[in-house]
Scaffold this motif. Structure first.
Motif, PDB file in Angstrom:
ATOM      1  N   SER A  68      12.808 -21.543 -20.090  1.00 47.38           N
ATOM      2  CA  SER A  68      13.873 -20.944 -19.270  1.00 47.38           C
ATOM      3  C   SER A  68      13.882 -21.508 -17.853  1.00 47.38           C
ATOM      4  CB  SER A  68      13.741 -19.422 -19.226  1.00 47.38           C
ATOM      5  OG  SER A  68      12.471 -19.051 -18.731  1.00 47.38           O
ATOM      6  N   GLU A  69      12.783 -22.167 -17.413  1.00 45.54           N
ATOM      7  CA  GLU A  69      12.840 -22.869 -16.116  1.00 45.54           C
ATOM      8  C   GLU A  69      14.051 -23.812 -16.100  1.00 45.54           C
ATOM      9  OE1 GLU A  69      10.025 -23.555 -13.505  1.00 45.54           O
ATOM     10  OE2 GLU A  69      11.394 -24.867 -12.405  1.00 45.54           O
ATOM     11  N   GLY A  70      14.295 -24.450 -17.225  1.00 46.20           N
ATOM     12  CA  GLY A  70      15.422 -25.381 -17.316  1.00 46.20           C
ATOM     13  C   GLY A  70      16.765 -24.666 -17.279  1.00 46.20           C
ATOM     14  N   VAL A  71      16.788 -23.394 -17.702  1.00 44.91           N
ATOM     15  CA  VAL A  71      18.021 -22.590 -17.679  1.00 44.91           C
ATOM     16  C   VAL A  71      18.261 -22.055 -16.263  1.00 44.91           C
ATOM     17  CG1 VAL A  71      19.173 -20.524 -18.599  1.00 44.91           C
ATOM     18  CG2 VAL A  71      17.672 -21.891 -20.088  1.00 44.91           C
ATOM     19  N   PHE A  72      17.180 -21.563 -15.636  1.00 43.09           N
ATOM     20  CA  PHE A  72      17.321 -20.899 -14.337  1.00 43.09           C
ATOM     21  C   PHE A  72      17.891 -21.806 -13.257  1.00 43.09           C
ATOM     22  CE2 PHE A  72      13.996 -17.295 -15.043  1.00 43.09           C
ATOM     23  CZ  PHE A  72      14.910 -16.650 -15.837  1.00 43.09           C
ATOM     24  N   TRP A  73      17.670 -23.114 -13.414  1.00 48.66           N
ATOM     25  CA  TRP A  73      18.163 -24.005 -12.357  1.00 48.66           C
ATOM     26  C   TRP A  73      19.679 -24.016 -12.229  1.00 48.66           C
ATOM     27  CZ3 TRP A  73      16.096 -25.203  -8.095  1.00 48.66           C
ATOM     28  CH2 TRP A  73      14.715 -25.305  -7.991  1.00 48.66           C
ATOM     29  N   ASP A 444       2.934 -20.838 -15.455  1.00 47.01           N
ATOM     30  CA  ASP A 444       3.893 -19.817 -15.875  1.00 47.01           C
ATOM     31  C   ASP A 444       5.309 -20.147 -15.392  1.00 47.01           C
ATOM     32  OD1 ASP A 444       4.774 -17.584 -17.195  1.00 47.01           O
ATOM     33  OD2 ASP A 444       4.050 -16.137 -15.724  1.00 47.01           O
ATOM     34  N   ALA A 445       5.607 -21.440 -15.217  1.00 44.60           N
ATOM     35  CA  ALA A 445       6.971 -21.814 -14.812  1.00 44.60           C
ATOM     36  C   ALA A 445       7.959 -21.064 -15.711  1.00 44.60           C
ATOM     37  CB  ALA A 445       7.174 -23.323 -14.974  1.00 44.60           C
ATOM     38  N   LEU A 450       6.390 -25.755 -12.325  1.00 54.50           N
ATOM     39  CA  LEU A 450       5.640 -26.549 -13.284  1.00 54.50           C
ATOM     40  C   LEU A 450       4.941 -27.689 -12.540  1.00 54.50           C
ATOM     41  CD1 LEU A 450       5.366 -26.997 -16.477  1.00 54.50           C
ATOM     42  CD2 LEU A 450       7.070 -28.793 -16.138  1.00 54.50           C
ATOM     43  N   GLY A 451       3.698 -27.977 -12.901  1.00 56.39           N
ATOM     44  CA  GLY A 451       2.972 -29.084 -12.262  1.00 56.39           C
ATOM     45  C   GLY A 451       1.477 -28.909 -12.425  1.00 56.39           C
ATOM     46  N   PRO A 452       0.892 -29.376 -13.535  1.00 52.95           N
ATOM     47  CA  PRO A 452      -0.535 -29.156 -13.777  1.00 52.95           C
ATOM     48  C   PRO A 452      -1.448 -29.718 -12.681  1.00 52.95           C
ATOM     49  CG  PRO A 452       0.552 -29.814 -15.805  1.00 52.95           C
ATOM     50  CD  PRO A 452       1.564 -29.978 -14.717  1.00 52.95           C
ATOM     51  N   LEU A 453      -1.025 -30.800 -12.009  1.00 52.25           N
ATOM     52  CA  LEU A 453      -1.895 -31.322 -10.950  1.00 52.25           C
ATOM     53  C   LEU A 453      -1.913 -30.365  -9.754  1.00 52.25           C
ATOM     54  CD1 LEU A 453      -1.008 -35.069 -11.368  1.00 52.25           C
ATOM     55  CD2 LEU A 453      -3.321 -34.109 -11.566  1.00 52.25           C
ATOM     56  N   PHE A 454      -0.795 -29.697  -9.494  1.00 52.40           N
ATOM     57  CA  PHE A 454      -0.782 -28.661  -8.457  1.00 52.40           C
ATOM     58  C   PHE A 454      -1.653 -27.475  -8.894  1.00 52.40           C
ATOM     59  CE2 PHE A 454       0.973 -24.662  -6.797  1.00 52.40           C
ATOM     60  CZ  PHE A 454       0.769 -24.875  -5.440  1.00 52.40           C
ATOM     61  N   THR A 455      -1.531 -27.078 -10.154  1.00 54.44           N
ATOM     62  CA  THR A 455      -2.349 -25.975 -10.672  1.00 54.44           C
ATOM     63  C   THR A 455      -3.844 -26.317 -10.558  1.00 54.44           C
ATOM     64  OG1 THR A 455      -0.561 -25.353 -12.171  1.00 54.44           O
ATOM     65  CG2 THR A 455      -2.743 -24.523 -12.715  1.00 54.44           C
ATOM     66  N   ALA A 456      -4.178 -27.575 -10.863  1.00 54.86           N
ATOM     67  CA  ALA A 456      -5.570 -28.019 -10.740  1.00 54.86           C
ATOM     68  C   ALA A 456      -6.019 -27.924  -9.278  1.00 54.86           C
ATOM     69  CB  ALA A 456      -5.706 -29.455 -11.248  1.00 54.86           C
ATOM     70  N   TRP A 457      -5.143 -28.330  -8.367  1.00 54.37           N
ATOM     71  CA  TRP A 457      -5.449 -28.233  -6.933  1.00 54.37           C
ATOM     72  C   TRP A 457      -5.736 -26.770  -6.556  1.00 54.37           C
ATOM     73  CZ3 TRP A 457      -2.760 -25.528  -3.097  1.00 54.37           C
ATOM     74  CH2 TRP A 457      -3.146 -25.788  -1.775  1.00 54.37           C
ATOM     75  N   CYS A 458      -4.945 -25.853  -7.083  1.00 55.68           N
ATOM     76  CA  CYS A 458      -5.146 -24.424  -6.795  1.00 55.68           C
ATOM     77  C   CYS A 458      -6.514 -23.959  -7.300  1.00 55.68           C
ATOM     78  CB  CYS A 458      -4.050 -23.584  -7.458  1.00 55.68           C
ATOM     79  SG  CYS A 458      -2.415 -23.815  -6.732  1.00 55.68           S
ATOM     80  N   ALA A 459      -6.901 -24.400  -8.489  1.00 51.81           N
ATOM     81  CA  ALA A 459      -8.179 -23.962  -9.063  1.00 51.81           C
ATOM     82  C   ALA A 459      -9.359 -24.560  -8.306  1.00 51.81           C
ATOM     83  CB  ALA A 459      -8.246 -24.353 -10.535  1.00 51.81           C
ATOM     84  N   VAL A 460      -9.168 -25.750  -7.760  1.00 57.60           N
ATOM     85  CA  VAL A 460     -10.243 -26.458  -7.060  1.00 57.60           C
ATOM     86  C   VAL A 460     -10.397 -25.938  -5.627  1.00 57.60           C
ATOM     87  CG1 VAL A 460     -10.822 -28.728  -6.088  1.00 57.60           C
ATOM     88  CG2 VAL A 460     -10.131 -28.536  -8.495  1.00 57.60           C
ATOM     89  N   ASN A 461      -9.289 -25.597  -4.994  1.00 58.90           N
ATOM     90  CA  ASN A 461      -9.322 -25.240  -3.560  1.00 58.90           C
ATOM     91  C   ASN A 461      -9.145 -23.760  -3.267  1.00 58.90           C
ATOM     92  OD1 ASN A 461      -9.408 -28.005  -2.107  1.00 58.90           O
ATOM     93  ND2 ASN A 461      -7.851 -28.259  -3.690  1.00 58.90           N
ATOM     94  N   ARG A 462      -8.440 -23.050  -4.118  1.00 64.72           N
ATOM     95  CA  ARG A 462      -8.206 -21.610  -3.950  1.00 64.72           C
ATOM     96  C   ARG A 462      -7.686 -21.257  -2.560  1.00 64.72           C
ATOM     97  NH1 ARG A 462     -10.494 -18.505  -8.396  1.00 64.72           N
ATOM     98  NH2 ARG A 462     -10.298 -16.636  -7.104  1.00 64.72           N
TER      99      ARG A 462
END
Ligand SMILES: [Zn+2]
Length: 545
Positions: A68-73, A444-445, A450-462
């Motif tokens: 639905s991310e693709g719909v919401f835009w 949960d986009a 959406l962006g796993p590298l951003f999600t990884a950054w969040c988990a690494v840096n908090r």
């Protein structure tokens, strides 16, 4: 004949051979990763040098997103933070309720038909202090056409008076926990949870059944996947009516559709028996790029929306406890049947009371039957404490945590929702890994981008939006985070034998990066530039998608 791609560096995630200089691809699969001399031994080949200066990783796997991310835009973006759309355009965030209303007014002025609904998304009133959006606010945008604005969490919808009226909700005597009333005894226009949102939302373009079958939305979502290096993405809560499944099979089967989609059938509108039966029917329809058969159950709501179920002592600001989305008896029955029939269930729990209930249900189901390698997965599971992770391990469960929350709502969790101590244990990635619970992390986009590298950054840096480090002992290393956004997420969908690493026999799914995530520095992980992807051996450049 096959193709060998040389690269500046290849991070394989294959424990027996973690790095390589070349990857060979034949028939959409990986023939091998290693030195050219070895790969040449497979026979006649061509060398394709287009990735010679790039870093290759296994195609990233998003284990909890929504198509639905693709719909919401196509709705009006009302989010607080700047955000990129599938075409690569970045929309500025809106910083006050007045700005939200102004953006809606601008969009309203462009509508031609007088009763066409107006829909907005990504609203997040938690940034606007204690003031909530009311139907009267939205009436100022239009009193004659229905308006609905979905919250960023997806768990709350604000509507105007017209939308309430069309659904028959603009009346006295409504008594439902998801429909708060104003001093006048009429609904305020805020609707919490699917029971309240669904009947009104459909008048404002929020029709889940329709969205499930939205072809344009599916294509837009896939474009976004390419921009973010994603080659496999879950669509975590789809009602999957027959026509929607037919559409998804057709579109994902097209020669240039760039992603593998894993839609989960949401538990709504069916009995537990019907649900499990439908999951088995769906599983039989699976293709390479459309994997069906997993079930999704939503146990509670959202923490920042105060609709999650928390154990004692509840919300830090004294808000009343949240909502159960499904009755405990039904949960129990779903798990019992899933164990019996070998169906996999992913369950959304946000609050720790919801997590505890689901652990109890799984334990009980496994007492009656055995299900080796069931991989029942907790989704979000944000407030789980160390003891709950130990139970997950003992019961053979996986967890897919939501570290993006630290950035987007961490400051509010610290000051308002759960308070400092529990805010630091939220999304306890390090505890999950230490305890040995198979871990994925997600966006949960469209809840967060959406962006796993951003999600990884969040988990690494908090880091929170204000820069606070929230839970330093729950940070994980860059290598752990990179494994989590590839093999980790693949494991939760039982796809780790096919994707998630670059090694002989697996699908030729690659993330093509301009920068090296292992050396760019933990603080800059989110800044790694994505060139595009290779999916099933087919090359997709983000610039041309
Ligand atoms: Zn979700």
């Amino acid at each position: 004949m096959f193709t060998i791609f040389p690269a500046a560096k290849i991070i394989t995630m294959n424990p027996s051979r973690p790095y390589a200089t070349h990857v060979a691809v034949r028939d959409g699969r990986i023939l091998g990763a290693g030195p050219l001399s070895e790969l040449a031994g497979w026979g006649e080949h061509q060398i394709d040098t287009r990735f010679a200066g790039k870093v290759l990783m296994p195609g990233l796997v998003e284990g909890h997103s929504h198509v639905s991310e693709g719909v919401f835009w196509r709705f009006v973006y009302c989010g607080y933070f700047d955000r990129m759309d599938p075409g690569g355009h970045t929309w500025p965030g809106v910083k006050s309720i007045e700005d939200v209303l102004q953006r809606l007014r601008d969009a309203e002025a462009r509508l031609t038909s007088p009763d066409e609904p107006l829909a907005g998304w990504a609203l997040d009133p938690i940034y606007f202090g204690t003031r909530r959006v009311s139907r009267q606010d939205l009436d100022k945008v239009s009193a004659t056409r229905p308006i609905g604005v979905m919250h960023a969490s997806g768990h709350i919808l604000n509507v105007n008076s017209k939308a309430l009226e069309l659904a028959g909700f603009l009346r006295h005597g409504i008594n439902h926990p998801g429909v708060p009333l104003g001093p006048d005894g009429l609904p305020t226009g805020e609707l919490k949870g699917p029971d309240a949102m669904t009947p009104v939302g459909k008048h404002a373009n929020f029709d889940r059944e329709l969205q499930a079958g939205d072809e344009k939305g599916l294509r837009e979502f896939a474009r976004l996947c390419v921009r973010k290096g994603v080659t496999t993405a879950a669509d975590l809560a789809n009602l999957l009516p027959g026509p929607a499944v037919d559409m998804m099979l057709r579109v994902t089967g097209e020669a240039r559709f760039p992603a593998r989609i894993v839609p989960l059938r949401r538990f709504q509108g069916l009995t537990p028996h019907e649900l499990i039966e439908r999951a088995r029917e769906l599983a039989a329809l699976s293709t390479d790029r459309l994997r069906l058969g997993i079930v999704k159950i939503v146990a509670d709501g959202s923490i920042q929306g105060f609709s999650a179920r928390l154990r004692w002592p509840g919300y830090y600001n004294g808000a009343p406890n949240g909502l159960w989305y499904v009755a405990p008896e039904q949960l129990r029955e779903c798990y019992r049947l899933a164990v019996q029939h070998g169906v996999q269930i992913h369950t959304h729990t946000n609050g720790d009371e919801a997590t505890e209930l689901v652990l109890d249900c799984i334990e009980e189901a496994l007492r009656y039957g055995s299900a080796p390698d069931h991989r029942f997965t907790f989704q979000h599971c944000q407030l789980a404490d160390a003891a709950q992770f130990r139970r997950m391990k003992a019961l053979g469960c996986c967890v897919n945590l939501f570290p993006n929350h630290h950035f987007y709502w961490g400051d509010q969790h610290y000051t308002t929702t759960v308070g400092p101590e529990r805010a630091e244990r939220m999304n306890a990635c390090a505890t999950a890994l230490r305890t040995g619970v198979p871990l994925a992390i997600h966006s949960d986009a469209p809840v967060t981008p959406l962006g796993p590298l951003f999600t990884a950054w969040c988990a690494v840096n908090r880091r929170t939006a204000s820069g606070r480090m929230l839970g330093e002992h729950e940070r994980i290393s860059v290598p752990d985070a990179l494994r989590t956004i590839t093999l980790g997420a693949a494991y939760t969908m039982k796809l780790d034998g096919e994707v998630g690493s670059i090694e002989c026999g697996k699908r030729a799914d690659l993330a093509v990066l301009e920068d090296d995530p292992e050396t760019i520095g933990a603080e800059r992980l989110k800044d790694v530039r994505v060139w595009g992807t290779v999916q099933g051996g087919r090359v997709f450049a983000a610039a041309e998608i």
